[in-house]
Motif scaffolding. Structure first.
Motif, short mmCIF file in Angstrom:
data_model
loop_
_atom_site.label_atom_id
_atom_site.label_comp_id
_atom_site.label_asym_id
_atom_site.label_seq_id
_atom_site.Cartn_x
_atom_site.Cartn_y
_atom_site.Cartn_z
N LYS A 124 15.38 -16.68 4.40
CA LYS A 124 16.42 -16.15 3.52
C LYS A 124 17.80 -16.36 4.11
O LYS A 124 18.77 -16.63 3.39
CB LYS A 124 16.16 -14.66 3.27
N LEU A 125 17.92 -16.25 5.44
CA LEU A 125 19.21 -16.47 6.08
C LEU A 125 19.68 -17.91 5.90
O LEU A 125 20.86 -18.16 5.65
CB LEU A 125 19.12 -16.12 7.57
N MET B 160 20.86 -14.68 14.29
CA MET B 160 21.19 -15.44 13.08
C MET B 160 21.86 -14.55 12.03
O MET B 160 22.76 -14.99 11.31
CB MET B 160 19.93 -16.06 12.50
N SER B 161 21.42 -13.31 11.95
CA SER B 161 22.00 -12.41 10.95
C SER B 161 23.47 -12.15 11.23
O SER B 161 24.26 -11.94 10.31
CB SER B 161 21.22 -11.10 10.89
N VAL B 162 23.86 -12.17 12.51
CA VAL B 162 25.28 -12.03 12.86
C VAL B 162 26.06 -13.25 12.38
O VAL B 162 27.14 -13.14 11.80
CB VAL B 162 25.45 -11.83 14.39
N MET B 163 25.50 -14.45 12.60
CA MET B 163 26.18 -15.68 12.20
C MET B 163 26.16 -15.88 10.69
O MET B 163 26.86 -16.75 10.18
CB MET B 163 25.53 -16.88 12.90
N VAL C 268 31.22 -6.35 15.30
CA VAL C 268 30.07 -5.49 15.07
C VAL C 268 28.84 -6.19 15.62
O VAL C 268 28.76 -7.43 15.62
CB VAL C 268 29.89 -5.17 13.56
N SER C 269 27.90 -5.42 16.14
CA SER C 269 26.62 -5.97 16.57
C SER C 269 25.55 -5.59 15.56
O SER C 269 25.70 -4.63 14.81
CB SER C 269 26.26 -5.45 17.96
N HIS C 270 24.47 -6.37 15.52
CA HIS C 270 23.32 -6.08 14.67
C HIS C 270 22.14 -5.66 15.54
O HIS C 270 21.95 -6.22 16.63
CB HIS C 270 22.93 -7.30 13.84
N GLU C 271 21.37 -4.69 15.07
CA GLU C 271 20.27 -4.18 15.87
C GLU C 271 19.04 -3.96 14.99
O GLU C 271 19.13 -3.47 13.87
CB GLU C 271 20.67 -2.86 16.54
#
Length: 303
Positions: free
Chosen positions: A17-18, A86-89, A43-46
């Motif tokens: 999906k990304l 990847m979700s951050v990018m 922001v960071s993703h966790e």
């Protein structure tokens, strides 16, 4: 971890999906103009309570030549953390195009053995947007710890290049220099990589980036053929280092030239030992045995 309050994701992001979203974002930016920002999202993703899949672990160990074990290989943890990175990018406020990004370098610290029975928290953020002679580069930092506030057991810094993208406000004077010349040593191993190497690694890592899957999908992104995943190559070299790497180590790799599939890759591993016979460091380098062009090099050192 710096980067402001983390955005807690309810589940592990889907890489497929990304990539679809990244393609849609790229098309939208072509029509409406590139993202003008020259800053990274603060922001960071966790993702919390991640449980490694034992069947996937076994398949990974078999493909990469790792010894069968309940301990997660360092490269497997990179693949486990990759969807969060990847979700951050893939954020709307991420200033660089995700598709076609080139992997330049990795620095990983594996601080203690991590077993597949452990629940893990994974955090990722973007850092250090800067110039490169061919575009703009940045670091994606990931940290893995045991769930519930445990100590960090694995950290990884992946450096990526957006080739041909020069953002406003980025000082080109700080761009990286071109690689130096290379004289190939006698190889300690020769790898034969089939045209399906990218698809095989994608199956165990989840990284179905089109540049790795087929000639057609790679050509759609400007490459003449599909290329091997950088972390497949680095992880296979790490497996060739073997048990000498010990339980905790610092693992570095720098990528210089892609490996177009199918390919034949020469590898040399050199090991330094302490005076009492203990292991200190292994260096490795891989190249094209026909052209002599270096593909990647790195080291594994005890922590």
């Amino acid at each position: 971890m710096t980067g402001g309050q983390p955005l807690i994701l309810g589940e592990m992001p889907s890489l497929s999906k990304l990539y679809v979203n990244a393609a849609a974002t790229a098309a939208r930016r072509r029509i409406m103009g590139s993202h003008a920002a020259d800053v990274l999202p603060a922001v960071s993703h966790e993702v919390r309570d991640v449980r490694p899949d034992v069947e996937n672990l076994t398949a990974y160990q078999h493909l990469l030549g790792e010894t069968a074990s309940d301990v997660l290989p360092a490269g497997f943890i990179h693949a486990l953390a990759f969807p969060v990175a990847m979700s951050v990018m893939n954020r709307d406020d991420f200033p660089l195009p995700l598709l076609g990004m080139f992997h330049l370098r990795n620095v990983i610290e594996y601080r203690r053995p991590v077993r597949f029975t452990e629940l893990l928290d994974i955090v990722a953020r973007a850092e250090t947007l800067r110039a490169h002679r061919a575009g703009t580069q940045l670091d994606i930092v990931a940290e893995v710890r045991t769930s519930g506030g445990g100590d960090i057991c694995w950290t990884g810094v992946s450096t990526y290049l957006a080739k041909g993208v020069f953002l406003p406000g980025i000082d080109k004077a700080s761009a990286a220099v071109a690689p130096q010349g290379f004289s190939a040593p006698d190889p300690t191993a020769l790898w034969q990589l089939g045209v399906d190497t990218g698809r095989a690694y994608a199956a165990v890592s989840g990284d179905f980036n089109p540049i790795h899957l087929s000639v057609l999908s790679a050509k759609a992104l400007g490459l003449r053929r599909s290329i091997a995943h950088g972390m497949y190559l680095a992880s296979r070299a790490l497996a060739d280092v073997g048990a000498a790497k010990g339980d905790s180590f610092r693992w570095e790799v720098g990528f210089e030239a892609p490996v177009f599939l199918p390919a034949r890759v020469a590898l040399d591993i050199s090991t330094a030992e302490a005076g009492d016979g203990g292991w200190l460091r292994s260096g490795y380098v891989a190249w094209n045995p026909r052209s002599g062009r270096k593909h990647f090099s790195g080291s594994v050192a005890a922590l």
